[in-house]
Each structure stands twice: as C-alpha cells, then as structure tokens.
Design a protein around this motif. Structure first.
Motif, PDB file in Angstrom:
ATOM      1  N   GLY A  57       0.989  -1.208   0.219  1.00  0.00           N
ATOM      2  CA  GLY A  57       0.320   0.129   0.160  1.00  0.00           C
ATOM      3  C   GLY A  57       0.870   1.038  -0.227  1.00  0.00           C
ATOM      4  O   GLY A  57       2.007   1.003  -0.167  1.00  0.00           O
ATOM      5  N   THR A  58       0.185   2.299   0.275  1.00  0.00           N
ATOM      6  CA  THR A  58       1.010   3.989   0.303  1.00  0.00           C
ATOM      7  C   THR A  58       0.919   4.321   2.001  1.00  0.00           C
ATOM      8  O   THR A  58      -0.049   3.643   3.101  1.00  0.00           O
ATOM      9  CB  THR A  58      -0.034   5.086  -0.776  1.00  0.00           C
ATOM     10  N   THR A  59       2.029   5.117   2.423  1.00  0.00           N
ATOM     11  CA  THR A  59       1.855   5.556   3.741  1.00  0.00           C
ATOM     12  C   THR A  59       1.224   6.721   4.003  1.00  0.00           C
ATOM     13  O   THR A  59       0.870   7.434   2.787  1.00  0.00           O
ATOM     14  CB  THR A  59       3.386   5.661   3.845  1.00  0.00           C
ATOM     15  N   VAL A  60       0.453   6.385   5.145  1.00  0.00           N
ATOM     16  CA  VAL A  60      -0.260   8.246   5.181  1.00  0.00           C
ATOM     17  C   VAL A  60       0.232   8.301   7.050  1.00  0.00           C
ATOM     18  O   VAL A  60       0.702   6.872   8.197  1.00  0.00           O
ATOM     19  CB  VAL A  60      -1.913   7.014   5.340  1.00  0.00           C
ATOM     20  N   SER A  61      -0.379   9.370   7.368  1.00  0.00           N
ATOM     21  CA  SER A  61       0.061   9.931   8.434  1.00  0.00           C
ATOM     22  C   SER A  61      -0.078   8.835   9.734  1.00  0.00           C
ATOM     23  O   SER A  61      -1.577   8.724   9.687  1.00  0.00           O
ATOM     24  CB  SER A  61      -0.056  11.488   8.666  1.00  0.00           C
ATOM     25  N   ALA A  62      -0.266   9.178  10.774  1.00  0.00           N
ATOM     26  CA  ALA A  62      -0.640   8.553  11.938  1.00  0.00           C
ATOM     27  C   ALA A  62      -1.912   8.897  12.091  1.00  0.00           C
ATOM     28  O   ALA A  62      -3.057   8.973  13.208  1.00  0.00           O
ATOM     29  CB  ALA A  62      -0.224   8.348  13.183  1.00  0.00           C
ATOM     30  N   SER A  63      -2.102  10.549  12.093  1.00  0.00           N
ATOM     31  CA  SER A  63      -3.503  12.026  11.726  1.00  0.00           C
ATOM     32  C   SER A  63      -4.563  11.021  10.951  1.00  0.00           C
ATOM     33  O   SER A  63      -5.256  10.917  11.066  1.00  0.00           O
ATOM     34  CB  SER A  63      -2.811  13.156  11.776  1.00  0.00           C
ATOM     35  N   GLU A  64      -3.462  10.426  10.120  1.00  0.00           N
ATOM     36  CA  GLU A  64      -5.062  10.136   8.761  1.00  0.00           C
ATOM     37  C   GLU A  64      -5.142   8.943   8.948  1.00  0.00           C
ATOM     38  O   GLU A  64      -6.027   8.204   8.326  1.00  0.00           O
ATOM     39  CB  GLU A  64      -4.202   9.972   7.512  1.00  0.00           C
ATOM     40  N   ALA A  65      -4.338   7.831  10.000  1.00  0.00           N
ATOM     41  CA  ALA A  65      -4.649   6.636   9.811  1.00  0.00           C
ATOM     42  C   ALA A  65      -5.930   6.537  10.665  1.00  0.00           C
ATOM     43  O   ALA A  65      -6.512   6.905  10.812  1.00  0.00           O
ATOM     44  CB  ALA A  65      -3.520   5.577  10.570  1.00  0.00           C
ATOM     45  N   GLN A  66      -6.617   4.950   9.840  1.00  0.00           N
ATOM     46  CA  GLN A  66      -8.061   4.009   9.666  1.00  0.00           C
ATOM     47  C   GLN A  66      -8.099   2.989  10.737  1.00  0.00           C
ATOM     48  O   GLN A  66      -6.334   2.221  10.068  1.00  0.00           O
ATOM     49  CB  GLN A  66      -9.130   4.718   8.306  1.00  0.00           C
ATOM     50  N   ASP A  69      -5.765   0.141   8.795  1.00  0.00           N
ATOM     51  CA  ASP A  69      -4.320   0.161   7.929  1.00  0.00           C
ATOM     52  C   ASP A  69      -3.107  -0.190   8.929  1.00  0.00           C
ATOM     53  O   ASP A  69      -3.928  -0.940  10.446  1.00  0.00           O
ATOM     54  CB  ASP A  69      -4.128   1.725   8.581  1.00  0.00           C
ATOM     55  N   LEU A  70      -2.334  -0.506   8.380  1.00  0.00           N
ATOM     56  CA  LEU A  70      -1.498  -1.648   8.997  1.00  0.00           C
ATOM     57  C   LEU A  70      -0.268  -0.851   9.934  1.00  0.00           C
ATOM     58  O   LEU A  70      -0.010   0.255   9.088  1.00  0.00           O
ATOM     59  CB  LEU A  70      -0.448  -2.088   8.189  1.00  0.00           C
ATOM     60  N   ILE A  71       0.456  -1.621  10.116  1.00  0.00           N
ATOM     61  CA  ILE A  71       1.306  -0.230  10.956  1.00  0.00           C
ATOM     62  C   ILE A  71       2.724  -0.763  10.794  1.00  0.00           C
ATOM     63  O   ILE A  71       2.691  -1.911  12.020  1.00  0.00           O
ATOM     64  CB  ILE A  71       0.910   0.155  12.646  1.00  0.00           C
ATOM     65  N   TYR A  72       3.987  -1.212  10.396  1.00  0.00           N
ATOM     66  CA  TYR A  72       5.225  -1.272  10.230  1.00  0.00           C
ATOM     67  C   TYR A  72       6.312  -0.498  11.238  1.00  0.00           C
ATOM     68  O   TYR A  72       6.387   0.362  11.308  1.00  0.00           O
ATOM     69  CB  TYR A  72       5.921  -1.457   9.236  1.00  0.00           C
ATOM     70  N   TYR A  73       6.693  -1.376  12.438  1.00  0.00           N
ATOM     71  CA  TYR A  73       7.633  -0.880  13.251  1.00  0.00           C
ATOM     72  C   TYR A  73       9.464  -1.308  13.330  1.00  0.00           C
ATOM     73  O   TYR A  73       9.124  -2.845  12.745  1.00  0.00           O
ATOM     74  CB  TYR A  73       7.279  -0.802  14.826  1.00  0.00           C
ATOM     75  N   ALA A  74       9.652  -0.771  12.747  1.00  0.00           N
ATOM     76  CA  ALA A  74      10.993  -0.727  13.187  1.00  0.00           C
ATOM     77  C   ALA A  74      11.519  -1.595  14.039  1.00  0.00           C
ATOM     78  O   ALA A  74      12.246  -2.272  13.922  1.00  0.00           O
ATOM     79  CB  ALA A  74      12.245   0.306  12.148  1.00  0.00           C
ATOM     80  N   ASN A  75      11.071  -0.985  14.742  1.00  0.00           N
ATOM     81  CA  ASN A  75      11.779  -1.967  16.446  1.00  0.00           C
ATOM     82  C   ASN A  75      10.663  -2.149  17.498  1.00  0.00           C
ATOM     83  O   ASN A  75       9.899  -0.769  17.665  1.00  0.00           O
ATOM     84  CB  ASN A  75      12.483  -1.147  16.416  1.00  0.00           C
ATOM     85  N   GLY A  76       9.620  -2.982  17.199  1.00  0.00           N
ATOM     86  CA  GLY A  76       8.555  -3.234  17.979  1.00  0.00           C
ATOM     87  C   GLY A  76       8.751  -2.688  19.283  1.00  0.00           C
ATOM     88  O   GLY A  76       7.463  -3.914  20.328  1.00  0.00           O
ATOM     89  N   VAL A 114       5.802   3.253  10.842  1.00  0.00           N
ATOM     90  CA  VAL A 114       4.792   3.554   9.269  1.00  0.00           C
ATOM     91  C   VAL A 114       3.200   3.247   9.150  1.00  0.00           C
ATOM     92  O   VAL A 114       3.022   1.615   9.418  1.00  0.00           O
ATOM     93  CB  VAL A 114       5.959   2.970   7.975  1.00  0.00           C
ATOM     94  N   TYR A 115       2.680   3.587   9.239  1.00  0.00           N
ATOM     95  CA  TYR A 115       1.203   3.160   8.886  1.00  0.00           C
ATOM     96  C   TYR A 115       0.940   3.206   7.115  1.00  0.00           C
ATOM     97  O   TYR A 115       1.158   4.113   6.628  1.00  0.00           O
ATOM     98  CB  TYR A 115       0.468   4.589   9.515  1.00  0.00           C
ATOM     99  N   ILE A 116       0.395   2.389   6.716  1.00  0.00           N
ATOM    100  CA  ILE A 116       0.072   2.162   5.941  1.00  0.00           C
ATOM    101  C   ILE A 116      -1.405   1.608   5.196  1.00  0.00           C
ATOM    102  O   ILE A 116      -1.982   0.346   5.994  1.00  0.00           O
ATOM    103  CB  ILE A 116       1.013   0.407   5.438  1.00  0.00           C
ATOM    104  N   ARG A 117      -1.863   2.188   4.140  1.00  0.00           N
ATOM    105  CA  ARG A 117      -3.118   1.846   3.468  1.00  0.00           C
ATOM    106  C   ARG A 117      -3.306   0.687   2.219  1.00  0.00           C
ATOM    107  O   ARG A 117      -2.492   1.187   1.392  1.00  0.00           O
ATOM    108  CB  ARG A 117      -4.212   3.194   3.566  1.00  0.00           C
ATOM    109  N   VAL A 118      -3.079  -0.123   2.548  1.00  0.00           N
ATOM    110  CA  VAL A 118      -3.515  -1.541   1.778  1.00  0.00           C
ATOM    111  C   VAL A 118      -4.021  -0.850   0.254  1.00  0.00           C
ATOM    112  O   VAL A 118      -5.493  -0.139   0.182  1.00  0.00           O
ATOM    113  CB  VAL A 118      -4.491  -2.561   2.786  1.00  0.00           C
TER     114      VAL A 118
END
Length: 119
Positions: A57-66, A69-76, A114-118
C-alpha cells in the motif's frame, strides 16, 4: 469521481481487514500471521517479514490512519521489526504478544511506526 470511488474502496477494504484482525483476538500466532490472515479476508494472499508488508500500500500519517491500516515498526520494542493492524483511537491489534497471543494494545510501541493503507 474516481478518487471518491478509490477512497470508498480502500475504506471498505480497511474495515474488512480490521474485522478479520479483531476476530483473531486470543489466537496464538506471531505478528506476520495475524496480518496475513487478516489480508486473506480481502483476497490478498501475502506472507513475509514485517517490512515486506509495506509493499502492499501507500504510507499515511498517524493522524490519517484508519482502522484496518497496517502499522510497520522498525523496532517493535523487543529489538525486532513488527507489523500490526491499526484499530483506531491509538490502539492496534498485535500478534506475537506475551507468548504469541493476539491482543489489542497501544499503537504507540517501539519506534519507527509507519502506517500503511492497503491498496
């Protein structure tokens, strides 16, 4: 009109991903299986390391997240990359929690979210 259609399409997809993730609460699995199983609900057959899901998908800001959406964490937070499904209101559905349980917890964990809109 095409933009509105795309938005409705992605929000319906997000709602289905969110519901499929929610249905997995309590299941013992790692974070990638949670997301893989949720994506199957919208006809996406995909399994990879956490960073691989960013290609969906495409990245969206945390404020746009719905929700959905997926959240990728470089370090969880455990020194490892992590992937989760955003649940709204600052919460996320995480697999691989406390002995590989699937739970709802804060979306604000670890670093590099990083928030990802599928698509």
């Amino acid at each position: 009109a095409p933009a509105a259609t795309t938005q409705v399409s992605s929000s319906n997809k997000g709602a289905a991903i969110y519901q499929a993730a929610l249905a997995q609460l309590g299941r013992h699995q790692d974070c990638t299986m949670l997301v893989t199983n949720a994506l199957k609900s919208v006809g996406i057959n995909f399994h990879d390391w956490p960073i691989g899901y960013m290609s969906l998908g495409t990245t969206v800001s945390a404020s746009e997240a719905q929700p959905g959406d997926l959240i990728y964490y470089a370090n969880g937070g455990m020194g490892l990359a992590h992937i989760a499904v955003y649940a709204g209101n600052g919460k996320a559905i995480h697999g691989g929690w406390l002995g590989n349980q699937t739970v709802v917890n804060s979306a604000d964990i670890g670093s590099g979210a990083v928030y990802i809109r599928v698509k």
